[in-house]
Design a protein around this motif. Structure first.
Motif, PDB file in Angstrom:
ATOM      1  N   HIS A 134       0.868  -1.171   0.000  1.00 53.43           N
ATOM      2  CA  HIS A 134       0.000   0.000   0.000  1.00 53.43           C
ATOM      3  C   HIS A 134       0.911   1.229   0.000  1.00 53.43           C
ATOM      4  CE1 HIS A 134      -3.757  -2.160   0.914  1.00 53.43           C
ATOM      5  NE2 HIS A 134      -3.028  -2.911   1.701  1.00 53.43           N
ATOM      6  N   LEU A 135       0.848   2.021  -1.058  1.00 53.45           N
ATOM      7  CA  LEU A 135       1.670   3.220  -1.154  1.00 53.45           C
ATOM      8  C   LEU A 135       0.732   4.424  -1.255  1.00 53.45           C
ATOM      9  CD1 LEU A 135       4.842   3.769  -3.275  1.00 53.45           C
ATOM     10  CD2 LEU A 135       2.997   5.456  -3.327  1.00 53.45           C
ATOM     11  N   CYS A 136       0.843   5.336  -0.295  1.00 54.80           N
ATOM     12  CA  CYS A 136      -0.035   6.510  -0.268  1.00 54.80           C
ATOM     13  C   CYS A 136       0.765   7.779  -0.539  1.00 54.80           C
ATOM     14  CB  CYS A 136      -0.734   6.623   1.087  1.00 54.80           C
ATOM     15  SG  CYS A 136      -1.940   5.309   1.364  1.00 54.80           S
ATOM     16  N   PHE A 137       0.212   8.646  -1.387  1.00 52.36           N
ATOM     17  CA  PHE A 137       0.883   9.915  -1.665  1.00 52.36           C
ATOM     18  C   PHE A 137      -0.138  11.038  -1.765  1.00 52.36           C
ATOM     19  CE2 PHE A 137       0.147   8.039  -5.899  1.00 52.36           C
ATOM     20  CZ  PHE A 137      -0.387   9.107  -6.613  1.00 52.36           C
ATOM     21  N   VAL A 138       0.362  12.257  -1.588  1.00 52.04           N
ATOM     22  CA  VAL A 138      -0.470  13.458  -1.735  1.00 52.04           C
ATOM     23  C   VAL A 138      -0.441  13.830  -3.217  1.00 52.04           C
ATOM     24  CG1 VAL A 138      -0.849  15.836  -0.991  1.00 52.04           C
ATOM     25  CG2 VAL A 138       0.219  14.197   0.577  1.00 52.04           C
ATOM     26  N   PRO A 139      -1.608  13.958  -3.859  1.00 57.93           N
ATOM     27  CA  PRO A 139      -1.631  14.187  -5.315  1.00 57.93           C
ATOM     28  C   PRO A 139      -1.287  15.616  -5.723  1.00 57.93           C
ATOM     29  CG  PRO A 139      -3.873  14.117  -4.462  1.00 57.93           C
ATOM     30  CD  PRO A 139      -2.958  13.779  -3.300  1.00 57.93           C
ATOM     31  N   LEU A 140      -0.034  15.986  -5.448  1.00 56.93           N
ATOM     32  CA  LEU A 140       0.463  17.303  -5.866  1.00 56.93           C
ATOM     33  C   LEU A 140       1.171  17.170  -7.204  1.00 56.93           C
ATOM     34  CD1 LEU A 140       1.890  18.543  -2.442  1.00 56.93           C
ATOM     35  CD2 LEU A 140      -0.068  19.526  -3.656  1.00 56.93           C
ATOM     36  N   THR A 141       0.874  18.074  -8.115  1.00 56.28           N
ATOM     37  CA  THR A 141       1.508  18.052  -9.434  1.00 56.28           C
ATOM     38  C   THR A 141       2.907  18.675  -9.335  1.00 56.28           C
ATOM     39  OG1 THR A 141       0.593  20.208  -9.999  1.00 56.28           O
ATOM     40  CG2 THR A 141      -0.745  18.276 -10.558  1.00 56.28           C
ATOM     41  N   GLU A 142       3.646  18.606 -10.441  1.00 63.36           N
ATOM     42  CA  GLU A 142       5.008  19.162 -10.460  1.00 63.36           C
ATOM     43  C   GLU A 142       5.009  20.654 -10.151  1.00 63.36           C
ATOM     44  OE1 GLU A 142       7.166  18.255 -13.978  1.00 63.36           O
ATOM     45  OE2 GLU A 142       6.984  16.081 -13.750  1.00 63.36           O
ATOM     46  N   ASP A 143       3.960  21.351 -10.586  1.00 63.86           N
ATOM     47  CA  ASP A 143       3.889  22.791 -10.313  1.00 63.86           C
ATOM     48  C   ASP A 143       3.075  23.096  -9.046  1.00 63.86           C
ATOM     49  OD1 ASP A 143       1.505  21.998 -11.374  1.00 63.86           O
ATOM     50  OD2 ASP A 143       1.314  23.645 -12.810  1.00 63.86           O
ATOM     51  N   LYS A 144       3.028  22.079  -8.149  1.00 58.94           N
ATOM     52  CA  LYS A 144       2.465  22.255  -6.792  1.00 58.94           C
ATOM     53  C   LYS A 144       0.976  22.574  -6.773  1.00 58.94           C
ATOM     54  CE  LYS A 144       6.396  21.467  -4.804  1.00 58.94           C
ATOM     55  NZ  LYS A 144       6.606  20.189  -4.098  1.00 58.94           N
ATOM     56  N   ARG A 145       0.217  21.924  -7.648  1.00 59.25           N
ATOM     57  CA  ARG A 145      -1.231  22.012  -7.564  1.00 59.25           C
ATOM     58  C   ARG A 145      -1.777  20.688  -7.026  1.00 59.25           C
ATOM     59  NH1 ARG A 145      -3.233  21.628 -12.179  1.00 59.25           N
ATOM     60  NH2 ARG A 145      -1.288  21.376 -13.338  1.00 59.25           N
ATOM     61  N   LEU A 146      -2.854  20.770  -6.261  1.00 58.78           N
ATOM     62  CA  LEU A 146      -3.489  19.561  -5.749  1.00 58.78           C
ATOM     63  C   LEU A 146      -4.477  19.090  -6.800  1.00 58.78           C
ATOM     64  CD1 LEU A 146      -3.720  17.734  -3.155  1.00 58.78           C
ATOM     65  CD2 LEU A 146      -5.729  19.108  -2.567  1.00 58.78           C
ATOM     66  N   CYS A 147      -4.135  18.010  -7.514  1.00 57.97           N
ATOM     67  CA  CYS A 147      -4.980  17.597  -8.632  1.00 57.97           C
ATOM     68  C   CYS A 147      -4.806  16.101  -8.940  1.00 57.97           C
ATOM     69  CB  CYS A 147      -4.673  18.432  -9.877  1.00 57.97           C
ATOM     70  SG  CYS A 147      -5.913  18.221 -11.182  1.00 57.97           S
ATOM     71  N   ALA A 148      -5.550  15.287  -8.221  1.00 57.68           N
ATOM     72  CA  ALA A 148      -5.498  13.839  -8.445  1.00 57.68           C
ATOM     73  C   ALA A 148      -5.967  13.501  -9.858  1.00 57.68           C
ATOM     74  CB  ALA A 148      -6.364  13.120  -7.413  1.00 57.68           C
ATOM     75  N   LYS A 149      -6.931  14.287 -10.350  1.00 59.39           N
ATOM     76  CA  LYS A 149      -7.468  14.020 -11.685  1.00 59.39           C
ATOM     77  C   LYS A 149      -6.389  14.144 -12.752  1.00 59.39           C
ATOM     78  CE  LYS A 149     -11.295  15.301 -14.717  1.00 59.39           C
ATOM     79  NZ  LYS A 149     -12.456  16.189 -14.923  1.00 59.39           N
ATOM     80  N   GLU A 150      -5.516  15.136 -12.598  1.00 60.64           N
ATOM     81  CA  GLU A 150      -4.449  15.322 -13.587  1.00 60.64           C
ATOM     82  C   GLU A 150      -3.410  14.201 -13.485  1.00 60.64           C
ATOM     83  OE1 GLU A 150      -0.915  18.535 -14.321  1.00 60.64           O
ATOM     84  OE2 GLU A 150      -2.970  19.311 -14.176  1.00 60.64           O
ATOM     85  N   ILE A 151      -3.116  13.783 -12.250  1.00 57.16           N
ATOM     86  CA  ILE A 151      -2.088  12.755 -12.049  1.00 57.16           C
ATOM     87  C   ILE A 151      -2.570  11.393 -12.529  1.00 57.16           C
ATOM     88  CG2 ILE A 151      -0.795  11.473 -10.288  1.00 57.16           C
ATOM     89  CD1 ILE A 151      -0.742  14.174  -8.699  1.00 57.16           C
ATOM     90  N   LEU A 152      -3.785  11.025 -12.127  1.00 52.41           N
ATOM     91  CA  LEU A 152      -4.303   9.707 -12.506  1.00 52.41           C
ATOM     92  C   LEU A 152      -4.975   9.745 -13.866  1.00 52.41           C
ATOM     93  CD1 LEU A 152      -5.800   8.456  -9.123  1.00 52.41           C
ATOM     94  CD2 LEU A 152      -3.494   8.165 -10.026  1.00 52.41           C
ATOM     95  N   GLY A 153      -5.570  10.908 -14.171  1.00 49.80           N
ATOM     96  CA  GLY A 153      -6.134  11.096 -15.493  1.00 49.80           C
ATOM     97  C   GLY A 153      -7.432  10.352 -15.736  1.00 49.80           C
ATOM     98  N   ASN A 154      -7.775  10.274 -17.009  1.00 50.36           N
ATOM     99  CA  ASN A 154      -8.979   9.568 -17.443  1.00 50.36           C
ATOM    100  C   ASN A 154      -8.634   8.106 -17.730  1.00 50.36           C
ATOM    101  OD1 ASN A 154      -7.460   9.734 -19.758  1.00 50.36           O
ATOM    102  ND2 ASN A 154      -8.740  11.306 -20.724  1.00 50.36           N
ATOM    103  N   LYS A 155      -9.550   7.404 -18.366  1.00 47.05           N
ATOM    104  CA  LYS A 155      -9.320   5.982 -18.659  1.00 47.05           C
ATOM    105  C   LYS A 155      -8.056   5.774 -19.493  1.00 47.05           C
ATOM    106  CE  LYS A 155     -14.140   4.530 -18.349  1.00 47.05           C
ATOM    107  NZ  LYS A 155     -15.297   3.952 -19.070  1.00 47.05           N
ATOM    108  N   LYS A 156      -7.836   6.686 -20.443  1.00 42.60           N
ATOM    109  CA  LYS A 156      -6.660   6.557 -21.306  1.00 42.60           C
ATOM    110  C   LYS A 156      -5.369   6.667 -20.493  1.00 42.60           C
ATOM    111  CE  LYS A 156      -4.477   8.504 -25.429  1.00 42.60           C
ATOM    112  NZ  LYS A 156      -4.556   9.561 -26.472  1.00 42.60           N
TER     113      LYS A 156
END
Length: 326
Positions: A134-156
């Protein structure tokens, strides 16, 4: 012919109160795990961290979010959990050091695709049926935005995560095959623990049904007291399951329409089909059965005489969930 060995990577997103629940499971902070009979406490000492949490998951996520200067909403995803493992066949005969090496390699993959400093914890469980991390992380992007959607993305993008994970691991472990992503199986992943919770509730349901069926004029008072006492655990457990079912509500809305087609497909599966395809279909049927089981374990509450419900609420006036179901 040897069974296929699949590389497995799954993600789950957590927003708030449930974060403490996954922490309790991952870090083994509870004394008992009645909801997960697969945990063998005599083996828990074999579990190990590749990254130890410095503080509570929620506290660490809030700290990182504040330091990044991110604004949050109540529905912001604060923690992403990656479940990393392989099919049981892969681990057969492997020593503890070899298992540690496998998960270290998987950790390196995550670090290459997500800032290492955002990782809260990476813990390997050896006290369940198959080794997993189990690996847990805070979904911060490279430019320090909180955005799990961008990191994990859509189905593609989730499919791309699967591709990259397999491509990374297969270099060191050439026998590994690429696992299926949720987008390919056409469903969101429902964790095993939810099915285990339902199995436990089904047993409780059967016991409650037995008590109700055995009510007679001669034993009414005794059975009423037993049922009222039994409800002290049953109703909170049903309420907890309702929370899980709401989480997968979108899946169940489409499940009923697909059930007959899937059952037909399952009947038509032959030995010529790949085992993995058959297991995928069976899994979908299990998920839809979860929904009907939930209606069953909730529905029995309507059979309980009102005076017994009153006895239950009198025993524990703090319990309010019962009014939700009647």
């Amino acid at each position: 012919m040897a069974a296929p060995q699949y590389a497995i990577l799954r993600f789950a997103k957590y927003k708030g109160p449930e974060i403490s629940g996954i922490e309790a499971h991952n870090e083994r902070t509870k004394e008992k795990y009645a909801s997960n009979p697969d945990i063998d406490p005599s083996r828990t000492h074999l579990n190990f961290h590749l990254i130890k949490p410095e503080r509570k998951y929620r506290a660490e996520s809030e700290k990182q979010i504040a330091e990044a200067g991110c604004r949050t909403r109540s529905d912001s995803v604060r923690v992403v959990e990656a479940l990393i493992t392989a099919t049981p066949e892969f681990f057969k005969g492997k020593k503890r050091a070899e298992i540690r090496e496998f998960f270290n390699e998987a950790l390196e993959f995550i670090k290459q695709n997500q800032a290492p400093e955002t990782i809260i914890s990476a813990v390997v469980h050896l006290d369940e049926k198959s080794p997993h991390m189990h690996l847990c992380f805070v979904p911060l992007t490279e430019d320090k935005r909180l955005c799990a959607k961008e990191i994990l993305g859509n189905k593609k993008k989730l499919t791309q995560w699967q591709d990259k994970y397999w491509e990374h691991m297969v270099k060191k472990y050439p026998d590994l095959e690429r696992g299926e992503s949720a987008s390919e199986t056409g469903r969101d992943h429902i964790p095993t623990r939810v099915f285990k919770q339902m199995a436990r509730l089904n047993k409780q349901h059967d016991k409650l049904a037995e008590l109700l069926s055995d009510m007679k004029f001669t034993n009414y008072k005794e059975r009423s007291a037993q049922i009222a006492a039994f409800l002290e655990k049953y109703i909170p457990d049903v309420a907890a399951m309702e929370t899980q079912m709401k989480k997968y509500e979108k899946f169940f809305k489409t499940a009923d329409g697909k059930q007959k087609a899937l059952e037909k497909k399952n009947d038509e599966l032959t030995a010529a089909l790949e085992k993995s395809e058959k297991e995928s279909t069976v899994k979908k049927l299990q998920e839809m059965r979860l929904h009907s089981d939930y209606e069953r374990i909730k529905g029995i509450l309507d059979r309980i005489p009102p005076e017994i419900i009153r006895a239950y609420t009198h025993r524990d006036s703090k319990t309010q969930e019962v009014h939700h179901y009647r």
